[in-house]
Design an enzyme around this catalytic site. Sequence first.
Site, PDB file in Angstrom:
ATOM      1  N   ASP A 150     -30.064   0.450 -39.557  1.00 29.77           N
ATOM      2  CA  ASP A 150     -29.302   1.702 -39.531  1.00 29.77           C
ATOM      3  C   ASP A 150     -28.385   1.764 -40.749  1.00 29.77           C
ATOM      4  O   ASP A 150     -28.790   2.210 -41.818  1.00 29.77           O
ATOM      5  CB  ASP A 150     -28.542   1.765 -38.199  1.00 29.77           C
ATOM      6  CG  ASP A 150     -27.700   3.017 -38.066  1.00 29.77           C
ATOM      7  OD1 ASP A 150     -27.938   3.979 -38.822  1.00 29.77           O
ATOM      8  OD2 ASP A 150     -26.800   3.052 -37.205  1.00 29.77           O
ATOM      9  N   PHE A 166     -29.474   8.510 -32.365  1.00 32.33           N
ATOM     10  CA  PHE A 166     -29.147   7.310 -31.597  1.00 32.33           C
ATOM     11  C   PHE A 166     -30.227   7.113 -30.536  1.00 32.33           C
ATOM     12  O   PHE A 166     -30.523   8.010 -29.754  1.00 32.33           O
ATOM     13  CB  PHE A 166     -27.761   7.439 -30.947  1.00 32.33           C
ATOM     14  CG  PHE A 166     -27.273   6.125 -30.415  1.00 32.33           C
ATOM     15  CD1 PHE A 166     -26.712   5.184 -31.262  1.00 32.33           C
ATOM     16  CD2 PHE A 166     -27.414   5.802 -29.070  1.00 32.33           C
ATOM     17  CE1 PHE A 166     -26.290   3.951 -30.783  1.00 32.33           C
ATOM     18  CE2 PHE A 166     -26.985   4.582 -28.574  1.00 32.33           C
ATOM     19  CZ  PHE A 166     -26.420   3.653 -29.443  1.00 32.33           C
TER      20      PHE A 166
END
Length: 180
Positions: free
Chosen positions: A104, A153
Amino acid sequence: MLDDLEKVLIDASRIRDRVRELARQITHDYADIDSGITIVPIMTGAMIFTSDLIREMPIKMKINLMTVSSYPGKSVRTQGASLLSQQLGDVHGRHVLLVDDILDSGGTLQLVAPLLKQLGAESVRICVLLRKDRPTARAVQADYVGFDIPDEFVIGYGLDYDNIYRNLPDICTLKPSVYS
Ligand code: IMP
Ligand code: MG
């Protein structure tokens, strides 16, 4: 728990097929290393991915765990990676494969990969199941990537929100109401 899900992004059968492909490729790439490799899964997120991956890799390996936290509690954005614990043993001269669930911000792997080099690893490669579509994620040199996904997410297959949902077999998004 299932009521909290918004959508399935990658279902279990696609994950299974891709994990097999990755395992085949990694096994091939390390085939000539007689001393075997050292797998370092980043706990806790990489737990399920690693356990499926390594059972498709018929090569000699040691497994040493590291625990890194960057999304404590209810965070959905990184709070900065910090090393919580490590049971690395002696990685001096070893060929290390770091395994993580998702790339990420890149903070986790940028913390851990140099540390393994400092400890004398002969080589350090990176394998992630997921890579988010963010410039910071692409800045990290990942050798093996399962899926590129949008910058959302996600939870399931080891990934959590507030340490929940890791046991879901698919990779999913959560309803916005869960975060509030
Ligand atoms: P990075 O350090 O920002 O690259 O993020 C890596 C770690 O953050 C992963 O090992 C995950 O534990 C966690 N993480 C990042 N994105 C997500 C997500 O979408 N869902 C759940 N955990 C995530
Ligand atoms: Mg993690």
